[in-house]
Design a protein around this motif. Structure first.
Motif, mmCIF file in Angstrom:
data_model
loop_
_atom_site.group_PDB
_atom_site.id
_atom_site.type_symbol
_atom_site.label_atom_id
_atom_site.label_comp_id
_atom_site.label_asym_id
_atom_site.label_seq_id
_atom_site.Cartn_x
_atom_site.Cartn_y
_atom_site.Cartn_z
ATOM 1 N N LYS A 78 -81.272 32.307 66.349
ATOM 2 C CA LYS A 78 -81.911 32.264 64.411
ATOM 3 C C LYS A 78 -80.668 33.128 63.759
ATOM 4 O O LYS A 78 -81.306 33.977 63.750
ATOM 5 N N TRP A 79 -79.936 32.560 62.896
ATOM 6 C CA TRP A 79 -79.242 33.597 62.307
ATOM 7 C C TRP A 79 -78.466 35.254 62.728
ATOM 8 O O TRP A 79 -78.539 35.720 62.331
ATOM 9 N N ASP A 101 -85.465 41.893 70.929
ATOM 10 C CA ASP A 101 -84.472 42.583 69.491
ATOM 11 C C ASP A 101 -84.454 44.299 70.117
ATOM 12 O O ASP A 101 -85.106 44.531 70.716
ATOM 13 N N GLN A 102 -84.110 44.688 68.488
ATOM 14 C CA GLN A 102 -83.737 45.968 69.336
ATOM 15 C C GLN A 102 -85.268 46.848 69.547
ATOM 16 O O GLN A 102 -86.102 46.219 69.194
ATOM 17 N N GLN A 110 -86.052 43.985 57.969
ATOM 18 C CA GLN A 110 -86.629 42.768 57.977
ATOM 19 C C GLN A 110 -87.242 41.511 57.229
ATOM 20 O O GLN A 110 -88.071 41.444 58.464
ATOM 21 N N GLY A 130 -83.315 38.791 69.332
ATOM 22 C CA GLY A 130 -82.344 39.187 67.991
ATOM 23 C C GLY A 130 -83.557 38.715 67.034
ATOM 24 O O GLY A 130 -83.842 37.889 65.646
ATOM 25 N N ASP A 137 -73.443 37.154 62.490
ATOM 26 C CA ASP A 137 -73.349 38.606 61.711
ATOM 27 C C ASP A 137 -71.875 39.462 63.286
ATOM 28 O O ASP A 137 -71.788 40.115 62.670
ATOM 29 N N SER A 193 -87.677 33.282 57.256
ATOM 30 C CA SER A 193 -87.800 32.749 58.024
ATOM 31 C C SER A 193 -89.076 31.921 57.788
ATOM 32 O O SER A 193 -89.192 30.968 59.031
ATOM 33 N N ASP A 207 -80.772 44.506 74.735
ATOM 34 C CA ASP A 207 -79.273 44.309 73.956
ATOM 35 C C ASP A 207 -79.121 43.204 74.036
ATOM 36 O O ASP A 207 -79.139 42.769 75.406
ATOM 37 N N MET A 208 -79.258 42.122 73.390
ATOM 38 C CA MET A 208 -78.928 40.803 73.604
ATOM 39 C C MET A 208 -77.579 40.707 74.417
ATOM 40 O O MET A 208 -76.201 39.882 74.882
HETATM 41 C C1 LIG Z 1 -79.852 38.712 61.392
HETATM 42 S S1 LIG Z 1 -81.577 39.213 61.353
HETATM 43 C C2 LIG Z 1 -81.973 37.527 61.971
HETATM 44 C C3 LIG Z 1 -83.456 37.593 62.582
HETATM 45 C C4 LIG Z 1 -84.195 36.126 63.017
HETATM 46 N N1 LIG Z 1 -83.325 36.112 63.517
HETATM 47 C C5 LIG Z 1 -83.963 35.161 61.778
HETATM 48 O O1 LIG Z 1 -83.969 34.967 62.098
HETATM 49 O O2 LIG Z 1 -85.318 36.550 60.984
HETATM 50 C C6 LIG Z 1 -80.614 39.509 63.282
HETATM 51 C C7 LIG Z 1 -81.318 40.300 64.127
HETATM 52 O O3 LIG Z 1 -80.543 40.591 65.598
HETATM 53 C C8 LIG Z 1 -80.941 42.231 65.580
HETATM 54 N N2 LIG Z 1 -80.298 42.454 66.257
HETATM 55 C C9 LIG Z 1 -78.938 43.301 65.844
HETATM 56 N N3 LIG Z 1 -78.334 43.808 66.969
HETATM 57 C C10 LIG Z 1 -79.690 43.429 68.545
HETATM 58 C C11 LIG Z 1 -78.780 43.589 69.490
HETATM 59 N N4 LIG Z 1 -77.894 44.170 70.370
HETATM 60 N N5 LIG Z 1 -79.819 42.411 70.565
HETATM 61 C C12 LIG Z 1 -80.734 42.526 70.401
HETATM 62 N N6 LIG Z 1 -81.164 41.847 69.163
HETATM 63 C C13 LIG Z 1 -80.234 42.623 67.878
HETATM 64 C C14 LIG Z 1 -81.635 42.607 64.156
HETATM 65 O O4 LIG Z 1 -82.366 43.980 64.753
HETATM 66 C C15 LIG Z 1 -81.810 41.474 63.794
HETATM 67 O O5 LIG Z 1 -83.154 42.012 64.083
#
Ligand SMILES: C[S@@+](CC[C@H](N)C(=O)[O-])C[C@H]1O[C@@H](n2cnc3c(N)ncnc32)[C@H](O)[C@@H]1O
Length: 362
Positions: free
Chosen positions: A262-263, A228-229, A174, A205, A267, A181, A248-249
Protein backbone atom coordinates in the motif's frame (compact mmCIF):
# COMPACT_ATOMS: atom_id res chain seq x y z
CA UNK A 1 -1.59 47.03 -33.73
CA UNK A 2 -3.71 43.87 -33.52
CA UNK A 3 -1.87 41.97 -30.79
CA UNK A 4 -3.80 38.76 -31.33
CA UNK A 5 -2.22 38.51 -34.84
CA UNK A 6 1.11 37.80 -33.12
CA UNK A 7 -0.39 34.62 -31.72
CA UNK A 8 -1.79 33.07 -34.88
CA UNK A 9 -5.12 34.89 -35.00
CA UNK A 10 -6.47 33.79 -31.67
CA UNK A 11 -9.42 35.78 -30.40
CA UNK A 12 -8.81 38.59 -27.94
CA UNK A 13 -11.04 36.84 -25.42
CA UNK A 14 -8.86 33.74 -25.70
CA UNK A 15 -5.82 35.86 -24.85
CA UNK A 16 -7.58 37.16 -21.77
CA UNK A 17 -8.48 33.60 -20.80
CA UNK A 18 -4.89 32.47 -21.44
CA UNK A 19 -3.61 35.18 -19.15
CA UNK A 20 -6.06 34.20 -16.42
CA UNK A 21 -5.07 30.54 -16.86
CA UNK A 22 -1.39 31.38 -16.55
CA UNK A 23 -1.76 33.53 -13.45
CA UNK A 24 -4.06 30.98 -11.83
CA UNK A 25 -1.46 28.25 -12.12
CA UNK A 26 1.49 30.44 -11.18
CA UNK A 27 -0.35 31.64 -8.08
CA UNK A 28 -1.64 28.24 -6.98
CA UNK A 29 1.31 28.28 -4.59
CA UNK A 30 -0.44 31.08 -2.65
CA UNK A 31 -3.32 28.70 -1.95
CA UNK A 32 -0.88 26.04 -0.73
CA UNK A 33 0.92 28.56 1.46
CA UNK A 34 -2.35 29.86 2.92
CA UNK A 35 -3.10 26.28 3.91
CA UNK A 36 0.35 25.94 5.49
CA UNK A 37 -0.37 29.16 7.34
CA UNK A 38 -3.71 27.77 8.59
CA UNK A 39 -1.98 24.60 9.81
CA UNK A 40 0.86 26.46 11.53
CA UNK A 41 -1.55 28.76 13.32
CA UNK A 42 -3.94 25.94 14.16
CA UNK A 43 -7.00 27.69 12.71
CA UNK A 44 -9.00 24.46 12.30
CA UNK A 45 -8.12 23.40 15.87
CA UNK A 46 -9.22 26.79 17.21
CA UNK A 47 -12.64 26.61 15.53
CA UNK A 48 -13.04 22.96 16.50
CA UNK A 49 -12.17 23.65 20.16
CA UNK A 50 -14.52 26.64 20.23
CA UNK A 51 -17.37 24.24 19.46
CA UNK A 52 -19.29 26.68 17.26
CA UNK A 53 -18.54 29.14 14.41
CA UNK A 54 -16.14 31.95 15.29
CA UNK A 55 -15.92 35.59 14.34
CA UNK A 56 -12.68 36.91 12.95
CA UNK A 57 -11.94 38.80 16.16
CA UNK A 58 -12.56 35.70 18.29
CA UNK A 59 -10.34 33.69 15.98
CA UNK A 60 -7.53 36.26 16.05
CA UNK A 61 -7.71 36.45 19.82
CA UNK A 62 -7.68 32.65 20.26
CA UNK A 63 -4.72 32.39 17.90
CA UNK A 64 -3.04 35.17 19.95
CA UNK A 65 -2.42 37.25 16.83
CA UNK A 66 -1.38 40.83 17.20
CA UNK A 67 -4.63 42.87 16.92
CA UNK A 68 -3.04 44.83 14.06
CA UNK A 69 -3.04 41.59 12.02
CA UNK A 70 -6.81 40.95 12.04
CA UNK A 71 -7.19 42.41 8.54
CA UNK A 72 -4.47 40.03 7.29
CA UNK A 73 -6.25 37.10 8.88
CA UNK A 74 -9.43 38.25 7.12
CA UNK A 75 -7.71 38.06 3.72
CA UNK A 76 -6.23 34.65 4.41
CA UNK A 77 -9.60 33.35 5.61
CA UNK A 78 -11.23 34.82 2.51
CA UNK A 79 -8.92 32.78 0.24
CA UNK A 80 -9.24 29.62 2.33
CA UNK A 81 -13.03 29.99 2.42
CA UNK A 82 -13.11 30.47 -1.34
CA UNK A 83 -11.01 27.31 -1.65
CA UNK A 84 -13.51 25.33 0.41
CA UNK A 85 -11.54 25.03 3.65
CA UNK A 86 -13.89 27.12 5.76
CA UNK A 87 -17.53 28.15 5.46
CA UNK A 88 -18.86 31.62 6.14
CA UNK A 89 -22.21 32.59 7.61
CA UNK A 90 -23.47 35.95 8.73
CA UNK A 91 -25.43 36.68 11.84
CA UNK A 92 -26.98 39.83 13.26
CA UNK A 93 -24.86 41.63 15.85
CA UNK A 94 -25.07 44.94 17.72
CA UNK A 95 -22.89 46.67 15.17
CA UNK A 96 -24.63 45.25 12.09
CA UNK A 97 -23.88 41.91 10.49
CA UNK A 98 -21.13 39.67 11.75
CA UNK A 99 -19.28 37.01 9.75
CA UNK A 100 -18.74 33.65 11.42
CA UNK A 101 -16.30 31.00 10.21
CA UNK A 102 -16.93 27.29 10.56
CA UNK A 103 -15.20 24.09 9.49
CA UNK A 104 -15.87 22.20 6.27
CA UNK A 105 -14.97 18.52 5.58
CA UNK A 106 -11.48 19.46 4.22
CA UNK A 107 -10.60 21.55 7.30
CA UNK A 108 -11.90 18.80 9.60
CA UNK A 109 -8.97 16.79 8.21
CA UNK A 110 -6.63 19.43 9.70
CA UNK A 111 -7.71 18.95 13.32
CA UNK A 112 -4.72 17.71 15.28
CA UNK A 113 -5.15 14.58 17.36
CA UNK A 114 -7.89 13.17 15.11
CA UNK A 115 -6.97 9.86 13.44
CA UNK A 116 -7.20 11.23 9.90
CA UNK A 117 -5.35 14.50 10.49
CA UNK A 118 -3.53 15.41 7.27
CA UNK A 119 -1.90 18.55 8.69
CA UNK A 120 1.62 17.18 8.19
CA UNK A 121 1.18 17.23 4.43
CA UNK A 122 0.65 21.01 4.44
CA UNK A 123 4.10 21.43 5.94
CA UNK A 124 6.20 22.51 2.96
CA UNK A 125 9.46 21.12 4.42
CA UNK A 126 12.30 23.65 3.82
CA UNK A 127 14.39 21.08 1.90
CA UNK A 128 11.39 20.27 -0.29
CA UNK A 129 10.72 23.91 -1.04
CA UNK A 130 14.38 24.62 -1.71
CA UNK A 131 14.88 21.76 -4.16
CA UNK A 132 12.78 23.58 -6.78
CA UNK A 133 15.70 25.99 -7.19
CA UNK A 134 17.77 23.14 -8.61
CA UNK A 135 15.59 21.85 -11.47
CA UNK A 136 17.98 23.00 -14.19
CA UNK A 137 21.03 21.48 -12.50
CA UNK A 138 19.03 18.24 -12.07
CA UNK A 139 18.00 18.06 -15.71
CA UNK A 140 21.47 18.87 -17.04
CA UNK A 141 23.36 16.32 -14.95
CA UNK A 142 23.93 12.81 -16.21
CA UNK A 143 22.88 10.64 -13.26
CA UNK A 144 19.47 9.42 -14.37
CA UNK A 145 18.58 7.78 -11.07
CA UNK A 146 18.86 10.96 -8.95
CA UNK A 147 15.64 12.54 -7.76
CA UNK A 148 15.45 16.31 -7.70
CA UNK A 149 15.50 16.08 -3.89
CA UNK A 150 18.78 14.15 -3.93
CA UNK A 151 20.33 16.31 -6.60
CA UNK A 152 19.54 19.44 -4.58
CA UNK A 153 20.23 18.11 -1.07
CA UNK A 154 23.02 15.56 -1.61
CA UNK A 155 21.00 12.77 0.05
CA UNK A 156 17.84 10.85 -0.73
CA UNK A 157 14.57 11.68 0.96
CA UNK A 158 14.77 8.36 2.85
CA UNK A 159 18.33 9.17 4.04
CA UNK A 160 17.10 12.54 5.30
CA UNK A 161 14.20 10.87 7.13
CA UNK A 162 16.40 8.24 8.71
CA UNK A 163 19.18 10.49 9.97
CA UNK A 164 19.36 10.37 13.76
CA UNK A 165 19.83 14.09 14.11
CA UNK A 166 16.56 14.70 12.30
CA UNK A 167 14.59 11.78 13.62
CA UNK A 168 11.62 14.10 14.15
CA UNK A 169 11.21 13.95 10.39
CA UNK A 170 10.78 10.17 10.52
CA UNK A 171 8.15 10.45 13.26
CA UNK A 172 6.28 13.16 11.35
CA UNK A 173 6.42 11.11 8.18
CA UNK A 174 5.13 7.98 9.88
CA UNK A 175 2.37 10.02 11.55
CA UNK A 176 1.35 11.38 8.17
CA UNK A 177 1.28 7.88 6.70
CA UNK A 178 -0.77 6.66 9.66
CA UNK A 179 -3.30 9.44 9.12
CA UNK A 180 -3.66 8.56 5.48
CA UNK A 181 -3.96 4.89 6.36
CA UNK A 182 -6.88 5.53 8.69
CA UNK A 183 -8.93 6.30 5.57
CA UNK A 184 -8.39 2.66 4.74
CA UNK A 185 -11.02 1.86 7.34
CA UNK A 186 -13.60 3.47 5.07
CA UNK A 187 -12.28 1.70 1.99
CA UNK A 188 -12.02 -1.72 3.57
CA UNK A 189 -15.73 -2.45 3.11
CA UNK A 190 -15.27 -2.08 -0.67
CA UNK A 191 -12.30 -4.39 -0.88
CA UNK A 192 -13.07 -6.94 1.83
CA UNK A 193 -13.21 -9.72 -0.73
CA UNK A 194 -9.46 -9.61 -1.37
CA UNK A 195 -8.68 -10.45 2.26
CA UNK A 196 -11.35 -13.13 2.67
CA UNK A 197 -9.95 -16.63 3.17
CA UNK A 198 -6.36 -15.48 3.82
CA UNK A 199 -4.50 -17.17 6.64
CA UNK A 200 -1.36 -15.06 6.41
CA UNK A 201 -0.65 -11.61 5.03
CA UNK A 202 2.56 -9.61 4.85
CA UNK A 203 2.23 -5.81 4.67
CA UNK A 204 5.39 -4.65 2.93
CA UNK A 205 6.46 -1.16 4.01
CA UNK A 206 3.55 -1.35 6.45
CA UNK A 207 4.97 1.39 8.70
CA UNK A 208 3.72 1.34 12.26
CA UNK A 209 0.98 -1.19 11.47
CA UNK A 210 -2.12 1.02 11.19
CA UNK A 211 -3.46 -0.86 8.18
CA UNK A 212 -2.59 -4.17 9.82
CA UNK A 213 -4.65 -3.23 12.86
CA UNK A 214 -7.60 -2.08 10.73
CA UNK A 215 -7.59 -5.33 8.75
CA UNK A 216 -7.20 -7.25 12.00
CA UNK A 217 -10.41 -5.67 13.35
CA UNK A 218 -12.35 -7.16 10.43
CA UNK A 219 -10.32 -10.36 9.96
CA UNK A 220 -9.05 -11.28 13.45
CA UNK A 221 -7.79 -14.71 12.34
CA UNK A 222 -5.30 -13.54 9.71
CA UNK A 223 -1.70 -13.84 10.88
CA UNK A 224 -0.21 -10.52 9.90
CA UNK A 225 3.43 -9.58 9.34
CA UNK A 226 4.46 -5.94 8.93
CA UNK A 227 7.78 -5.60 7.15
CA UNK A 228 9.44 -2.21 7.31
CA UNK A 229 12.84 -0.67 7.87
CA UNK A 230 14.41 -1.60 11.22
CA UNK A 231 14.41 2.04 12.35
CA UNK A 232 10.62 2.16 11.83
CA UNK A 233 9.54 -1.13 13.41
CA UNK A 234 12.49 -1.88 15.71
CA UNK A 235 10.73 -0.70 18.87
CA UNK A 236 7.25 -1.95 18.03
CA UNK A 237 5.75 -4.96 19.70
CA UNK A 238 3.04 -7.01 18.08
CA UNK A 239 0.82 -9.74 19.44
CA UNK A 240 -0.09 -13.31 18.66
CA UNK A 241 -1.44 -12.35 15.23
CA UNK A 242 0.73 -9.33 14.46
CA UNK A 243 4.44 -9.58 13.94
CA UNK A 244 6.76 -6.65 13.12
CA UNK A 245 9.82 -7.55 11.07
CA UNK A 246 12.70 -5.14 10.39
CA UNK A 247 14.17 -5.81 6.97
CA UNK A 248 14.67 -4.70 3.40
CA UNK A 249 11.95 -5.43 0.84
CA UNK A 250 14.56 -5.28 -1.93
CA UNK A 251 16.29 -8.29 -0.39
CA UNK A 252 13.59 -10.49 1.13
CA UNK A 253 9.89 -10.51 1.82
CA UNK A 254 8.58 -13.03 4.40
CA UNK A 255 6.37 -15.80 3.00
CA UNK A 256 2.58 -15.46 3.21
CA UNK A 257 -0.67 -16.20 1.35
CA UNK A 258 -0.76 -12.61 0.14
CA UNK A 259 1.47 -9.55 0.01
CA UNK A 260 0.04 -6.06 0.55
CA UNK A 261 1.84 -3.13 -1.06
CA UNK A 262 0.00 0.00 0.00
CA UNK A 263 1.49 3.26 -1.23
CA UNK A 264 4.82 1.54 -1.84
CA UNK A 265 5.38 1.11 -5.58
CA UNK A 266 4.79 4.79 -6.40
CA UNK A 267 7.91 5.60 -4.36
CA UNK A 268 10.21 3.71 -6.73
CA UNK A 269 11.23 3.59 -10.38
CA UNK A 270 10.31 0.63 -12.60
CA UNK A 271 13.58 -1.22 -12.04
CA UNK A 272 13.21 -1.15 -8.24
CA UNK A 273 9.48 -1.91 -8.43
CA UNK A 274 10.32 -5.03 -10.44
CA UNK A 275 12.58 -6.16 -7.60
CA UNK A 276 9.80 -5.62 -5.04
CA UNK A 277 7.24 -7.40 -7.23
CA UNK A 278 9.55 -10.34 -7.92
CA UNK A 279 10.29 -10.67 -4.20
CA UNK A 280 6.53 -10.49 -3.58
CA UNK A 281 5.98 -13.28 -6.11
CA UNK A 282 8.57 -15.38 -4.35
CA UNK A 283 6.92 -14.62 -0.99
CA UNK A 284 3.55 -16.00 -2.15
CA UNK A 285 5.00 -18.92 -4.13
CA UNK A 286 4.02 -21.44 -1.43
CA UNK A 287 0.35 -20.76 -2.24
CA UNK A 288 0.73 -21.64 -5.93
CA UNK A 289 -1.94 -20.05 -8.12
CA UNK A 290 -3.96 -19.04 -5.03
CA UNK A 291 -1.41 -16.52 -3.82
CA UNK A 292 -1.93 -12.85 -4.59
CA UNK A 293 -0.35 -9.44 -4.38
CA UNK A 294 -2.64 -6.62 -3.32
CA UNK A 295 -1.47 -3.21 -4.47
CA UNK A 296 -3.10 0.01 -3.31
CA UNK A 297 -1.86 2.93 -5.35
CA UNK A 298 -3.10 5.33 -8.00
CA UNK A 299 -3.91 4.49 -11.58
CA UNK A 300 -3.91 7.63 -13.66
CA UNK A 301 -6.54 7.95 -16.36
CA UNK A 302 -5.85 11.08 -18.37
CA UNK A 303 -9.09 10.61 -20.30
CA UNK A 304 -11.22 10.72 -17.14
CA UNK A 305 -13.99 13.32 -17.06
CA UNK A 306 -13.01 14.05 -13.48
CA UNK A 307 -10.41 16.71 -14.26
CA UNK A 308 -9.89 17.62 -10.61
CA UNK A 309 -9.05 14.02 -9.72
CA UNK A 310 -6.68 13.67 -12.68
CA UNK A 311 -4.98 16.96 -11.80
CA UNK A 312 -4.45 15.69 -8.27
CA UNK A 313 -2.97 12.42 -9.56
CA UNK A 314 -0.67 14.25 -11.99
CA UNK A 315 0.47 16.53 -9.16
CA UNK A 316 1.15 13.48 -7.02
CA UNK A 317 3.22 12.12 -9.91
CA UNK A 318 5.37 15.27 -9.77
CA UNK A 319 5.85 14.76 -6.03
CA UNK A 320 6.92 11.15 -6.54
CA UNK A 321 9.23 12.10 -9.41
CA UNK A 322 10.97 14.93 -7.63
CA UNK A 323 11.07 13.47 -4.13
CA UNK A 324 11.92 9.82 -4.80
CA UNK A 325 12.38 9.38 -8.56
CA UNK A 326 9.20 7.32 -8.29
CA UNK A 327 6.00 7.65 -10.29
CA UNK A 328 2.24 7.41 -10.37
CA UNK A 329 1.37 4.96 -13.12
CA UNK A 330 -1.23 4.66 -15.83
CA UNK A 331 -3.01 1.36 -16.50
CA UNK A 332 -0.63 0.38 -19.31
CA UNK A 333 2.38 1.06 -17.08
CA UNK A 334 0.92 -1.11 -14.32
CA UNK A 335 0.26 -3.83 -16.86
CA UNK A 336 3.84 -3.82 -18.14
CA UNK A 337 5.31 -3.85 -14.65
CA UNK A 338 3.04 -6.69 -13.51
CA UNK A 339 3.68 -8.87 -16.56
CA UNK A 340 7.44 -8.12 -16.54
CA UNK A 341 7.54 -9.34 -12.94
CA UNK A 342 6.13 -12.68 -14.13
CA UNK A 343 2.50 -12.42 -12.98
CA UNK A 344 -0.22 -13.73 -15.27
CA UNK A 345 -3.22 -11.51 -14.58
CA UNK A 346 -4.41 -8.46 -12.70
CA UNK A 347 -7.51 -6.37 -12.03
CA UNK A 348 -7.65 -2.64 -11.29
CA UNK A 349 -10.63 -1.25 -9.36
CA UNK A 350 -10.88 2.39 -8.27
CA UNK A 351 -11.80 2.15 -4.60
CA UNK A 352 -10.76 5.02 -2.56
CA UNK A 353 -11.05 8.59 -3.68
CA UNK A 354 -7.96 8.94 -5.80
CA UNK A 355 -6.52 5.45 -5.27
CA UNK A 356 -7.14 2.05 -6.82
CA UNK A 357 -7.04 -1.54 -5.67
CA UNK A 358 -4.84 -3.62 -7.97
CA UNK A 359 -5.18 -7.38 -7.50
CA UNK A 360 -2.27 -9.30 -9.01
CA UNK A 361 -2.17 -13.06 -9.49
CA UNK A 362 0.69 -15.48 -10.33
C1 LIG B 1 4.90 5.85 1.58
S1 LIG B 1 5.20 4.90 3.04
C2 LIG B 1 3.77 3.84 3.05
C3 LIG B 1 3.48 3.29 4.40
C4 LIG B 1 2.21 2.43 4.51
N1 LIG B 1 2.23 1.30 3.63
C5 LIG B 1 0.99 3.27 4.28
O1 LIG B 1 0.33 3.12 3.26
O2 LIG B 1 0.70 4.13 5.11
C6 LIG B 1 6.50 3.83 2.51
C7 LIG B 1 6.99 2.88 3.59
O3 LIG B 1 8.01 2.06 3.01
C8 LIG B 1 9.02 1.86 3.99
N2 LIG B 1 10.28 1.46 3.34
C9 LIG B 1 11.13 2.24 2.64
N3 LIG B 1 12.17 1.52 2.20
C10 LIG B 1 11.97 0.23 2.64
C11 LIG B 1 12.70 -0.99 2.48
N4 LIG B 1 13.83 -1.03 1.78
N5 LIG B 1 12.19 -2.11 3.04
C12 LIG B 1 11.03 -2.07 3.74
N6 LIG B 1 10.28 -0.95 3.90
C13 LIG B 1 10.75 0.19 3.35
C14 LIG B 1 9.08 3.22 4.69
O4 LIG B 1 9.72 3.15 5.95
C15 LIG B 1 7.61 3.58 4.77
O5 LIG B 1 7.03 3.10 5.97
Amino acid sequence: MDLSMNYGNIEESELYDAQIHFYKHIHNIQSSMALKFAVELGIADAIHNHGKPMTLVELASTLKLNPSKVSILYRIMRLLTHNGFFAKTTSKAKAGEETMYSLTPPSKLLIRGKPMCLAFFAGGHPRYMNMWNYTKKWLLEEKEELSLFESANGETFWEMLNKDSESDNLCFFQEAMEADSHMFKLALKDCKHVFEGLETLVDVGGGTGVVAKLIHEVFPDIKYTVLDQPQVVGNLTGNENLNFVGGDMFKFIPHADAVLLKWILHDWNDELCLKILKNSKEAISGKGKDGKVIIIDMSIDETSDNRELTELQLNFDMVMLTLYNGKEREKKEWEKLIYDAGFSCYKITPIWGFKSLIEVYP
